[in-house]
Design a protein around this motif. Structure first.
Motif, short mmCIF file in Angstrom:
data_model
loop_
_atom_site.label_atom_id
_atom_site.label_comp_id
_atom_site.label_asym_id
_atom_site.label_seq_id
_atom_site.Cartn_x
_atom_site.Cartn_y
_atom_site.Cartn_z
N ASP A 23 27.66 15.89 -43.12
CA ASP A 23 28.83 16.11 -43.98
C ASP A 23 30.02 16.66 -43.19
N LYS A 24 29.76 17.64 -42.31
CA LYS A 24 30.83 18.25 -41.52
C LYS A 24 31.52 17.22 -40.62
N ALA A 25 30.74 16.25 -40.13
CA ALA A 25 31.29 15.20 -39.27
C ALA A 25 31.97 14.10 -40.07
N GLY A 26 31.83 14.14 -41.40
CA GLY A 26 32.48 13.15 -42.25
C GLY A 26 31.81 11.78 -42.21
N LEU A 27 30.50 11.77 -42.04
CA LEU A 27 29.77 10.52 -41.97
C LEU A 27 29.20 10.15 -43.33
N GLY A 28 28.78 8.89 -43.47
CA GLY A 28 28.16 8.43 -44.70
C GLY A 28 26.83 9.12 -44.94
N THR A 29 26.35 9.06 -46.15
CA THR A 29 25.11 9.72 -46.54
C THR A 29 23.95 9.36 -45.60
N ASN A 30 23.31 10.39 -45.07
CA ASN A 30 22.13 10.25 -44.20
C ASN A 30 22.35 9.42 -42.94
N SER A 31 23.59 9.29 -42.49
CA SER A 31 23.86 8.48 -41.30
C SER A 31 23.05 8.94 -40.09
N ILE A 32 23.01 10.24 -39.87
CA ILE A 32 22.31 10.75 -38.68
C ILE A 32 20.83 10.41 -38.73
N TYR A 33 20.22 10.47 -39.90
CA TYR A 33 18.80 10.13 -40.01
C TYR A 33 18.52 8.69 -39.59
N HIS A 34 19.48 7.80 -39.81
CA HIS A 34 19.32 6.39 -39.42
C HIS A 34 19.31 6.22 -37.90
#
Length: 102
Positions: A23-34
């Motif tokens: 969220d802090k990075a302004g990415l889409g939902t669960n982007s990092i998990y992908h």
């Protein structure tokens, strides 16, 4: 260590959950998990690197030099036990360190 593992480790050290970092990075939902199974875009990786105060190259494992963020940066967030320290508490801490009695 994979890019995802580095991000996860650094996020924990900085007091962020992966969801909060996302969220802090302004990415889409669960982007990092992908990123466990796919390579992030350069733009997304740079956003996460900025929040964590390191270079994108460090997150990719291309260098061991972290390049920490400038503490004077307006986007720097100080945390304690995973929660943001309110500005008034930061000012109080500064006064204590300076030895001011006010």
């Amino acid at each position: 260590m994979t890019t995802f593992e580095r991000i996860k480790e650094l996020a924990k050290k900085r007091g962020y959950t992966l969801s909060a970092l996302n969220d802090k990075a302004g990415l889409g939902t669960n982007s990092i998990y992908h990123w466990r199974s796919k390579t992030p875009s350069t733009q997304s990786l740079n956003k996460v690197a900025k929040v964590l105060g390191v270079s994108a190259d460090y997150l990719l494992g291309e260098t061991e030099k972290k390049k920490t963020a400038d503490l004077a940066d307006k986007d720097t967030v100080f945390t304690y036990e995973g929660r943001e320290i309110p500005p008034e508490d930061l000012e109080y801490m500064k006064r204590l360190l300076r030895g001011d009695d006010k």
